[in-house]
Structures are given as C-alpha cells and as structure tokens.
Design a protein around this motif. Structure first.
Motif, PDB file in Angstrom:
ATOM      1  N   VAL A   1      -3.421  -3.791  -4.667  1.00  0.00           N
ATOM      2  CA  VAL A   1      -3.785  -3.652  -3.259  1.00  0.00           C
ATOM      3  C   VAL A   1      -2.686  -2.817  -2.616  1.00  0.00           C
ATOM      4  CG1 VAL A   1      -4.230  -4.854  -1.099  1.00  0.00           C
ATOM      5  CG2 VAL A   1      -4.950  -5.877  -3.266  1.00  0.00           C
ATOM      6  N   THR A   2      -3.043  -1.619  -2.170  1.00  0.00           N
ATOM      7  CA  THR A   2      -2.046  -0.679  -1.655  1.00  0.00           C
ATOM      8  C   THR A   2      -2.218  -0.391  -0.171  1.00  0.00           C
ATOM      9  OG1 THR A   2      -3.450   1.178  -2.290  1.00  0.00           O
ATOM     10  CG2 THR A   2      -1.810   0.437  -3.899  1.00  0.00           C
ATOM     11  N   LEU A   3      -2.972  -1.219   0.514  1.00  0.00           N
ATOM     12  CA  LEU A   3      -3.298  -0.977   1.913  1.00  0.00           C
ATOM     13  C   LEU A   3      -2.062  -0.878   2.796  1.00  0.00           C
ATOM     14  CD1 LEU A   3      -5.594  -0.766   4.009  1.00  0.00           C
ATOM     15  CD2 LEU A   3      -5.490  -3.245   4.212  1.00  0.00           C
ATOM     16  N   PHE A   4      -1.082  -1.744   2.572  1.00  0.00           N
ATOM     17  CA  PHE A   4       0.082  -1.796   3.450  1.00  0.00           C
ATOM     18  C   PHE A   4       1.339  -1.163   2.839  1.00  0.00           C
ATOM     19  CE2 PHE A   4      -2.542  -5.497   4.622  1.00  0.00           C
ATOM     20  CZ  PHE A   4      -2.881  -5.092   5.903  1.00  0.00           C
ATOM     21  N   GLU A   5       1.247  -0.611   1.640  1.00  0.00           N
ATOM     22  CA  GLU A   5       2.433  -0.078   0.960  1.00  0.00           C
ATOM     23  C   GLU A   5       3.153   0.995   1.767  1.00  0.00           C
ATOM     24  OE1 GLU A   5       1.748   1.217  -3.006  1.00  0.00           O
ATOM     25  OE2 GLU A   5       1.739  -0.823  -3.770  1.00  0.00           O
TER      26      GLU A   5
ATOM     27  N   PRO B   1      11.225   1.317   1.809  1.00  0.00           N
ATOM     28  CA  PRO B   1      11.424   1.488   0.356  1.00  0.00           C
ATOM     29  C   PRO B   1      12.256   0.387  -0.304  1.00  0.00           C
ATOM     30  CG  PRO B   1      11.746   3.575   1.479  1.00  0.00           C
ATOM     31  CD  PRO B   1      11.555   2.541   2.543  1.00  0.00           C
ATOM     32  N   ARG B   2      13.321  -0.073   0.356  1.00  0.00           N
ATOM     33  CA  ARG B   2      14.179  -1.102  -0.249  1.00  0.00           C
ATOM     34  C   ARG B   2      13.407  -2.422  -0.410  1.00  0.00           C
ATOM     35  NH1 ARG B   2      19.115  -2.155  -1.875  1.00  0.00           N
ATOM     36  NH2 ARG B   2      20.202  -4.039  -1.254  1.00  0.00           N
ATOM     37  N   ILE B   3      12.663  -2.797   0.620  1.00  0.00           N
ATOM     38  CA  ILE B   3      11.871  -4.035   0.545  1.00  0.00           C
ATOM     39  C   ILE B   3      10.742  -3.862  -0.463  1.00  0.00           C
ATOM     40  CG2 ILE B   3      10.348  -5.567   1.842  1.00  0.00           C
ATOM     41  CD1 ILE B   3      12.122  -5.034   4.281  1.00  0.00           C
TER      42      ILE B   3
ATOM     43  N   ALA C   1      10.786  -2.072  -3.178  1.00  0.00           N
ATOM     44  CA  ALA C   1      11.355  -2.197  -4.523  1.00  0.00           C
ATOM     45  C   ALA C   1      11.552  -3.668  -4.893  1.00  0.00           C
ATOM     46  CB  ALA C   1      12.673  -1.441  -4.605  1.00  0.00           C
ATOM     47  N   LEU C   2      12.053  -4.457  -3.952  1.00  0.00           N
ATOM     48  CA  LEU C   2      12.228  -5.900  -4.201  1.00  0.00           C
ATOM     49  C   LEU C   2      10.877  -6.587  -4.383  1.00  0.00           C
ATOM     50  CD1 LEU C   2      15.102  -6.730  -1.689  1.00  0.00           C
ATOM     51  CD2 LEU C   2      15.231  -6.704  -4.191  1.00  0.00           C
ATOM     52  N   TRP C   3       9.919  -6.185  -3.573  1.00  0.00           N
ATOM     53  CA  TRP C   3       8.566  -6.761  -3.633  1.00  0.00           C
ATOM     54  C   TRP C   3       7.932  -6.471  -4.994  1.00  0.00           C
ATOM     55  CZ3 TRP C   3       6.248 -10.353  -1.075  1.00  0.00           C
ATOM     56  CH2 TRP C   3       4.866 -10.446  -1.051  1.00  0.00           C
ATOM     57  N   ARG C   4       8.068  -5.238  -5.467  1.00  0.00           N
ATOM     58  CA  ARG C   4       7.517  -4.866  -6.777  1.00  0.00           C
ATOM     59  C   ARG C   4       8.218  -5.629  -7.906  1.00  0.00           C
ATOM     60  NH1 ARG C   4       4.556   0.220  -7.170  1.00  0.00           N
ATOM     61  NH2 ARG C   4       4.226   1.001  -5.063  1.00  0.00           N
ATOM     62  N   MET C   5       9.533  -5.774  -7.788  1.00  0.00           N
ATOM     63  CA  MET C   5      10.269  -6.524  -8.802  1.00  0.00           C
ATOM     64  C   MET C   5       9.819  -7.988  -8.817  1.00  0.00           C
ATOM     65  SD  MET C   5      14.337  -7.119  -9.412  1.00  0.00           S
ATOM     66  CE  MET C   5      14.698  -5.401  -9.605  1.00  0.00           C
TER      67      MET C   5
END
Length: 175
Positions: A81-85, A90-92, A94-98
């Motif tokens: 789901v990429t609606l809000f990406e 960017p820093r958040i 990266a943490l969210w993806r991790m």
C-alpha cells in the motif's frame, strides 16, 4: 570478505529461486492441464479424475505459493500500500520499512518453524490424505518451511544490505 559472502549468498539464493520458480511454473501448468482434462472428461466422457481436487490443493497449490515467495520478494512483487508513502519523511520511511521487514521476518520464521514441525510430524506418523488415492502429505507440508525459510533468507539479506526490493515495473525477469 563480507562482500564475498554476500555475493555467494546472492548467487545461491538466485540459483535456488530459479529452480523453485521452474517447479512452481511446472505445478501451474500441470494444474491447468489436469483441470482442463478433468473438465473435458466430465463433459464428454462422463468421467472425473478421482481425487484431482485434493491433489491440486495439497501439492500443486502449495508448491505454487510457497516456492515463489522468495523470488517475488526479491523482485519487489509483493502487494504494498503506497498511498501515503510520498507524505512520509525519508528517515521515518526507512525506519517504517525496516520495521515491516522485521515483522515479515518474524512471521515467516514462525511459519517456517511450525511448518517444519508439521511436516516432521506428518512424516513420523505417515500422515495420508483423506482422498481416494491416500497419498502422503509430508512432502507437500515440507514445501511450506522450505519456501518460508528462503523468504527469511531474502529478508535477512535485504536487512543486512540496508535495502528493500523496489516495486516491480511490468513483468520481472530472473537474475
């Protein structure tokens, strides 16, 4: 040395994924042919292949799903789901993806572990299907931990490299 190990892991995973994708593709083609033949035989010969649905469900579908998990992850083909990406810094992001990768790793490690236990138990007790053919279920159950463990290795590789597979554009091709 570390890059050599990473390159060897990448080569090994890619090799195994090619084999697994080939087997999954063969499962899909076999499923299609058997189902088509069964439909035509039912319509024109008034004959149905015994236990075809169960065999398809127990072996071919399991292979199709679990043997392709790692490859689909490696090419970025899983649903996202990429609606809000675009609104996340960017820093958040990266943490969210991790965090997502760690949660996926934990989930599929659990699936691999429990799948292994179920497959070993099915083998130990010689568990058979309930269908007319009464075929062993352990080989089919073994596909679950194999596919899940491969996905765990891909996720670990991605975490160690500090990257996540990008979204696939069009139809992905093997490495």
């Amino acid at each position: 040395m570390r890059t050599e190990a990473a390159a060897m892991l990448q080569t090994l995973l890619s090799f195994l994924e090619r084999i697994f994708v080939f087997v999954a593709g063969a499962s899909m083609i076999l499923m299609m042919l058997l189902t088509t033949f069964d439909l035509l035989a039912r319509k024109f010969l008034n004959y149905s292949i015994p236990s075809l649905y169960e065999l398809t469900e127990d072996y071919l579908m399991v292979g199709l799903v679990f043997l392709t998990l790692s490859y689909v992850y490696s090419v970025g083909g899983h649903v996202r789901v990429t609606l809000f990406e675009k609104h996340i810094p960017p820093r958040i992001d990266a943490l969210w993806r991790m965090a997502h990768q760690l949660m996926a790793l934990a989930l599929f490690a659990l699936i691999a572990w429990k799948g292994w236990e179920a497959a070993v138990e099915a083998y130990a007790f010689n568990e058979m299907s309930n269908s007319l053919l009464a075929y062993p279920l352990a080989p089919a159950l073994m596909l679950v931990p194999i596919g899940s463990a491969m996905l765990c290795l891909r996720i670990l590789q991605s975490l160690l490299n500090g990257s996540m597979p990008q979204e696939a554009d069009g139809v992905p091709t093997p490495d």
